[in-house]
Design a protein around this motif. Structure first.
Motif, short mmCIF file in Angstrom:
data_model
loop_
_atom_site.label_atom_id
_atom_site.label_comp_id
_atom_site.label_asym_id
_atom_site.label_seq_id
_atom_site.Cartn_x
_atom_site.Cartn_y
_atom_site.Cartn_z
N GLY A 1 -5.18 -18.29 -13.43
CA GLY A 1 -6.15 -19.38 -13.42
C GLY A 1 -5.52 -20.70 -13.81
N LEU A 2 -4.68 -20.65 -14.84
CA LEU A 2 -4.01 -21.87 -15.31
C LEU A 2 -3.09 -22.42 -14.22
CD1 LEU A 2 -3.49 -23.86 -17.60
CD2 LEU A 2 -1.65 -22.35 -18.39
N GLU A 3 -2.41 -21.53 -13.50
CA GLU A 3 -1.52 -21.99 -12.42
C GLU A 3 -2.32 -22.70 -11.33
OE1 GLU A 3 1.85 -18.50 -12.96
OE2 GLU A 3 0.80 -18.66 -11.05
N ILE A 4 -3.50 -22.16 -11.03
CA ILE A 4 -4.34 -22.80 -10.01
C ILE A 4 -4.81 -24.17 -10.49
CG2 ILE A 4 -6.60 -22.65 -8.86
CD1 ILE A 4 -4.38 -20.83 -7.64
N VAL A 5 -5.22 -24.24 -11.76
CA VAL A 5 -5.68 -25.53 -12.30
C VAL A 5 -4.55 -26.55 -12.28
CG1 VAL A 5 -6.48 -26.67 -14.39
CG2 VAL A 5 -7.48 -24.49 -13.70
N GLU A 6 -3.35 -26.12 -12.66
CA GLU A 6 -2.21 -27.05 -12.66
C GLU A 6 -1.88 -27.52 -11.24
OE1 GLU A 6 -0.01 -25.60 -16.78
OE2 GLU A 6 0.68 -24.77 -14.86
N LEU A 7 -2.03 -26.61 -10.29
CA LEU A 7 -1.78 -26.99 -8.89
C LEU A 7 -2.80 -28.04 -8.43
CD1 LEU A 7 -0.37 -26.49 -6.15
CD2 LEU A 7 -1.89 -24.52 -5.84
N LEU A 8 -4.08 -27.80 -8.75
CA LEU A 8 -5.12 -28.77 -8.36
C LEU A 8 -4.89 -30.11 -9.05
CD1 LEU A 8 -8.29 -26.44 -8.45
CD2 LEU A 8 -7.00 -27.21 -6.43
N GLU A 9 -4.50 -30.07 -10.33
CA GLU A 9 -4.23 -31.31 -11.07
C GLU A 9 -3.08 -32.09 -10.44
OE1 GLU A 9 -5.83 -29.86 -15.49
OE2 GLU A 9 -3.68 -29.92 -15.09
N ALA A 10 -2.05 -31.37 -9.98
CA ALA A 10 -0.91 -32.05 -9.34
C ALA A 10 -1.36 -32.72 -8.04
CB ALA A 10 0.22 -31.06 -9.07
N MET A 11 -2.25 -32.06 -7.30
CA MET A 11 -2.75 -32.65 -6.06
C MET A 11 -3.59 -33.89 -6.36
SD MET A 11 -3.66 -29.17 -3.97
CE MET A 11 -2.38 -28.42 -2.95
N ASN A 12 -4.37 -33.81 -7.44
CA ASN A 12 -5.17 -34.96 -7.87
C ASN A 12 -4.25 -36.12 -8.27
OD1 ASN A 12 -6.39 -36.09 -10.83
ND2 ASN A 12 -7.64 -36.40 -9.01
N ALA A 13 -3.13 -35.79 -8.93
CA ALA A 13 -2.20 -36.84 -9.37
C ALA A 13 -1.59 -37.55 -8.16
CB ALA A 13 -1.10 -36.23 -10.24
N SER A 14 -1.51 -36.87 -7.01
CA SER A 14 -1.01 -37.58 -5.83
C SER A 14 -2.13 -38.15 -4.97
CB SER A 14 -0.03 -36.73 -5.01
OG SER A 14 -0.18 -35.37 -5.21
N GLY A 15 -3.34 -38.31 -5.55
CA GLY A 15 -4.36 -39.11 -4.90
C GLY A 15 -5.62 -38.38 -4.45
N LEU A 16 -5.58 -37.04 -4.48
CA LEU A 16 -6.74 -36.27 -4.04
C LEU A 16 -7.92 -36.46 -4.98
CD1 LEU A 16 -7.73 -33.94 -2.10
CD2 LEU A 16 -6.94 -32.35 -3.88
N THR A 17 -9.11 -36.69 -4.43
CA THR A 17 -10.34 -36.70 -5.21
C THR A 17 -10.76 -35.25 -5.41
OG1 THR A 17 -10.95 -38.79 -4.19
CG2 THR A 17 -12.71 -37.58 -5.31
N LEU A 18 -10.94 -34.86 -6.69
CA LEU A 18 -11.09 -33.44 -7.02
C LEU A 18 -12.36 -33.22 -7.82
CD1 LEU A 18 -9.75 -30.58 -7.20
CD2 LEU A 18 -8.53 -31.42 -9.22
N LEU A 19 -13.24 -32.33 -7.33
CA LEU A 19 -14.43 -31.92 -8.09
C LEU A 19 -14.38 -30.41 -8.26
CD1 LEU A 19 -15.43 -34.58 -6.34
CD2 LEU A 19 -17.60 -33.97 -7.37
N VAL A 20 -14.36 -29.98 -9.51
CA VAL A 20 -14.20 -28.55 -9.80
C VAL A 20 -15.38 -28.05 -10.62
CG1 VAL A 20 -12.73 -26.79 -10.83
CG2 VAL A 20 -11.69 -28.83 -9.84
N VAL A 21 -16.12 -27.09 -10.05
CA VAL A 21 -17.16 -26.41 -10.81
C VAL A 21 -16.51 -25.32 -11.65
CG1 VAL A 21 -19.08 -24.78 -10.61
CG2 VAL A 21 -19.06 -26.84 -9.22
N THR A 22 -16.83 -25.28 -12.93
CA THR A 22 -16.28 -24.23 -13.78
C THR A 22 -17.25 -23.98 -14.92
OG1 THR A 22 -14.42 -23.55 -15.16
CG2 THR A 22 -14.93 -25.90 -15.13
N HIS A 23 -17.29 -22.72 -15.42
CA HIS A 23 -17.99 -22.59 -16.68
C HIS A 23 -17.01 -22.24 -17.80
CE1 HIS A 23 -19.34 -18.51 -14.93
NE2 HIS A 23 -18.25 -18.31 -15.64
N ASP A 24 -15.72 -22.41 -17.48
CA ASP A 24 -14.67 -22.21 -18.47
C ASP A 24 -14.43 -23.55 -19.19
OD1 ASP A 24 -12.14 -22.21 -19.73
OD2 ASP A 24 -11.43 -20.60 -18.43
#
Ligand code: ADP
Ligand code: MG
Length: 224
Positions: A177-200
């Motif tokens: 899970g952490l690896e997926i979150v870090e991957l999404l964060e890296a994509m956001n850092a290069s400009g992607l608008t990111l909305l993540v539903v989580t209850h974690d």
């Protein structure tokens, strides 16, 4: 980029309305990373489906890049789903009999991209999630974390400016899970608008902005 005003969505169940969203107003700027949190049944998935133009609101206004989506026809909405918005689900939604490469190729087949460009983009998208060596594997030959990375590659292969993820780590152990979150964060850092539903809370707490839903309304919108 995203402007919701007084969005409501009711479902009719057994002749009675179920009010999944009851007046959501929310703006998201290009390049933001927003966590959407709230208890089960609070309307998180309904909200994400509306944002992704997979569903239409019962009332209210949704402007995407300045255009009122209620005014758009089915063709324009499908073009938005194809080019503007990527979607990632908790249960991956991969096609079991297709390889990783085949799954990533699907949106490009629907978009009518020529074979050579598809091959190039498959390589790039799988490379971006670190899965090029698994291109020929089917989902049942991949770990949960790898399946979700294939799903992310598929969501991103048309290079949409927005990625919507509904509990993307919900079926993964904490490390994957952490690896997926870090991957999404890296994509956001290069400009992607990111909305993540989580209850974690641990994952929600990493986002610079957290929107909380309860009973179909926004009850908090916090920036760090
Ligand atoms: N397709 C549907 N038909 C009927 N009711 C639905 C549908 N989708 C969601 N709901 C209802 O709307 C409410 C919010 O659901 P949902 O958005 O899935 O919540 P969450 O993702 O926060 O758990 C729930 O009461 C749910 O039962
Ligand atoms: Mg949900």
């Amino acid at each position: 980029m995203i402007e919701l005003r007084d969005i409501a969505r009711a479902f009719i169940v057994g002749g009675r309305p179920v009010h999944a969203l009851r007046g959501v107003t929310l703006s998201v700027r290009a390049g933001e990373h927003v966590a959407i949190m709230g208890p089960s049944g609070s309307g998180k998935s309904t909200l994400l489906h509306l944002l992704g133009c997979l569903d239409r609101p019962t009332a209210g206004s949704y402007r995407l890049e300045g255009r009122e989506t209620a005014d758009l026809g089915e063709g324009e909405l499908s073009s938005i789903r194809r080019h503007k918005i990527g979607f990632v689900f908790q249960s991956f939604h991969l096609v079991p009999r297709l390889t990783a490469a085949g799954n990533v190729e699907l949106p490009m087949v629907f978009a009518g991209l020529p074979r050579a460009e598809r091959a190039e983009r498959i390589e790039r998208a799988l490379g971006a999630v670190g899965l090029q060596p698994r291109a020929g594997h089917r989902p049942d030959q991949l770990s949960g974390g790898e399946r979700q990375r294939v799903a992310i590659a598929r969501a991103m292969v048309m290079e949409p400016p927005i990625l919507l993820a509904d509990e993307p780590t919900g079926n993964l152990d904490s490390r994957a899970g952490l690896e997926i979150v870090e991957l999404l964060e890296a994509m956001n850092a290069s400009g992607l608008t990111l909305l993540v539903v989580t209850h974690d809370g641990g994952i929600g707490g990493r986002a610079p902005r957290c929107v909380r839903l309860a009973d179909g309304v926004v009850v908090a919108d916090e920036r760090r």
